[in-house]
Design a protein around this motif. Structure first.
Motif, short mmCIF file in Angstrom:
data_model
loop_
_atom_site.label_atom_id
_atom_site.label_comp_id
_atom_site.label_asym_id
_atom_site.label_seq_id
_atom_site.Cartn_x
_atom_site.Cartn_y
_atom_site.Cartn_z
N ARG A 73 80.20 56.90 22.20
CA ARG A 73 81.50 57.02 22.86
C ARG A 73 82.62 56.69 21.87
O ARG A 73 83.53 55.92 22.17
CB ARG A 73 81.58 56.09 24.07
N LYS A 74 82.52 57.27 20.70
CA LYS A 74 83.57 57.15 19.69
C LYS A 74 83.39 58.30 18.71
O LYS A 74 82.32 58.90 18.63
CB LYS A 74 83.48 55.82 18.94
N SER A 75 84.43 58.59 17.98
CA SER A 75 84.28 59.59 16.93
C SER A 75 84.08 58.87 15.61
O SER A 75 84.39 57.69 15.48
CB SER A 75 85.52 60.48 16.88
N GLY A 76 83.53 59.57 14.66
CA GLY A 76 83.35 59.01 13.33
C GLY A 76 81.95 59.21 12.80
O GLY A 76 81.12 59.87 13.42
N VAL A 77 81.71 58.62 11.65
CA VAL A 77 80.42 58.71 10.98
C VAL A 77 79.52 57.63 11.55
O VAL A 77 79.89 56.46 11.59
CB VAL A 77 80.59 58.51 9.46
N LEU A 78 78.34 58.03 12.02
CA LEU A 78 77.38 57.05 12.53
C LEU A 78 76.49 56.51 11.43
O LEU A 78 76.32 55.31 11.32
CB LEU A 78 76.51 57.67 13.63
N SER A 79 75.86 57.41 10.68
CA SER A 79 74.96 56.95 9.63
C SER A 79 74.57 58.09 8.70
O SER A 79 74.55 59.25 9.09
CB SER A 79 73.69 56.36 10.24
N HIS A 119 70.89 63.34 5.64
CA HIS A 119 72.07 63.87 6.31
C HIS A 119 72.92 62.75 6.90
O HIS A 119 72.43 61.65 7.13
CB HIS A 119 71.69 64.90 7.39
N THR A 120 74.18 63.09 7.16
CA THR A 120 75.17 62.12 7.63
C THR A 120 75.67 62.57 8.99
O THR A 120 76.35 63.59 9.11
CB THR A 120 76.35 62.04 6.63
N MET A 140 63.71 55.92 10.02
CA MET A 140 65.02 56.34 9.56
C MET A 140 65.34 55.44 8.38
O MET A 140 65.35 54.21 8.52
CB MET A 140 66.08 56.18 10.65
N ILE A 141 65.59 56.03 7.23
CA ILE A 141 65.90 55.26 6.03
C ILE A 141 67.38 55.48 5.74
O ILE A 141 67.81 56.60 5.46
CB ILE A 141 65.03 55.73 4.84
N TYR A 142 68.16 54.42 5.85
CA TYR A 142 69.59 54.50 5.62
C TYR A 142 69.86 54.44 4.13
O TYR A 142 69.29 53.59 3.41
CB TYR A 142 70.31 53.37 6.37
N VAL A 143 70.73 55.34 3.66
CA VAL A 143 70.99 55.45 2.22
C VAL A 143 72.49 55.59 1.95
O VAL A 143 73.26 55.97 2.83
CB VAL A 143 70.25 56.66 1.60
N ASP A 144 72.87 55.30 0.71
CA ASP A 144 74.25 55.52 0.28
C ASP A 144 74.37 56.98 -0.18
O ASP A 144 73.37 57.72 -0.16
CB ASP A 144 74.66 54.51 -0.79
N PRO A 145 75.55 57.43 -0.60
CA PRO A 145 75.71 58.85 -0.99
C PRO A 145 74.81 59.29 -2.14
O PRO A 145 74.57 60.49 -2.33
CB PRO A 145 77.19 58.95 -1.39
N ASP A 146 74.29 58.33 -2.92
CA ASP A 146 73.40 58.67 -4.03
C ASP A 146 71.93 58.53 -3.67
O ASP A 146 71.06 58.67 -4.54
CB ASP A 146 73.74 57.79 -5.24
#
Length: 181
Positions: A73-79, A119-120, A140-146
């Motif tokens: 219930r919000k906009s934006g980047v989740l993960s 993916h983001t 689910m493995i959370y990663v930075d842009p690299d």
């Protein structure tokens, strides 16, 4: 003639509506039937972030996957994340997309996510509420842009999250046990 038609041809009509007469395998876990996957009781939604919840449907510890509704219930980047196994998604309400692709997952749409892809997930400004049914296999493995690992979730971290939440809202930590197979 297909296999089902041939099987039905061999069974007399009077037997077609009789239930199976023998016990099910004792090692087979019980079915899991959830009459209303979008609950009226808000306590069933497990908070993950501000304005982001999951509603567990199946937490399959024996096979390492989970099925849940994700509500945003919000906009934006989740993960930004990667999956070592495939993921299936069916959008029940609203829409979402990945920064790495030019498609949008819209209400009524199905998404297959291939193993290994990073993916983001983004929910756009115009979306008031997004609800998607996900089957996540593995982790689910959370990663930075690299691609550097920042953290992970798997069926066991999901179970722990649900236990803590259900205890805190008065349902009891054992409430999650009904979803575990």
């Amino acid at each position: 003639m297909n296999v089902v038609d041939r099987a039905l041809q061999r069974e007399p009509d009077e037997q077609a509506r009789l239930p199976y007469r023998h016990p099910q395998p004792k090692e087979s876990p019980p079915e899991l039937v959830i009459p209303s996957v979008i609950p009226e009781d808000e306590r069933l939604w497990v908070p993950q972030q501000t304005n982001v919840w999951m509603r567990p449907l199946l937490l399959c510890a024996s096979r390492g996957y989970w099925m849940n509704l994700l509500r945003v219930r919000k906009s934006g980047v989740l993960s930004r994340h990667r999956h070592p196994q495939p993921v299936h998604a069916y959008v029940l309400k609203g829409s979402w997309r990945y920064l790495e692709h030019d498609w949008v997952a819209q209400e009524g749409g199905y998404v297959y996510e291939a193993p290994g892809e990073t993916h983001t997930l983004v929910v756009d400004e115009h979306v008031e509420e997004m609800i998607t049914l996900f089957q996540v296999n593995g982790a689910m493995i959370y990663v930075d842009p690299d691609g550097n690992t920042l953290g992970h979730e798997d069926v066991f971290t999901k179970i722990d999250l649900c236990r803590r939440h259900y205890a805190s809202v008065g349902l009891g930590e054992e409430f999650v046990d009904q979803f575990i197979r």
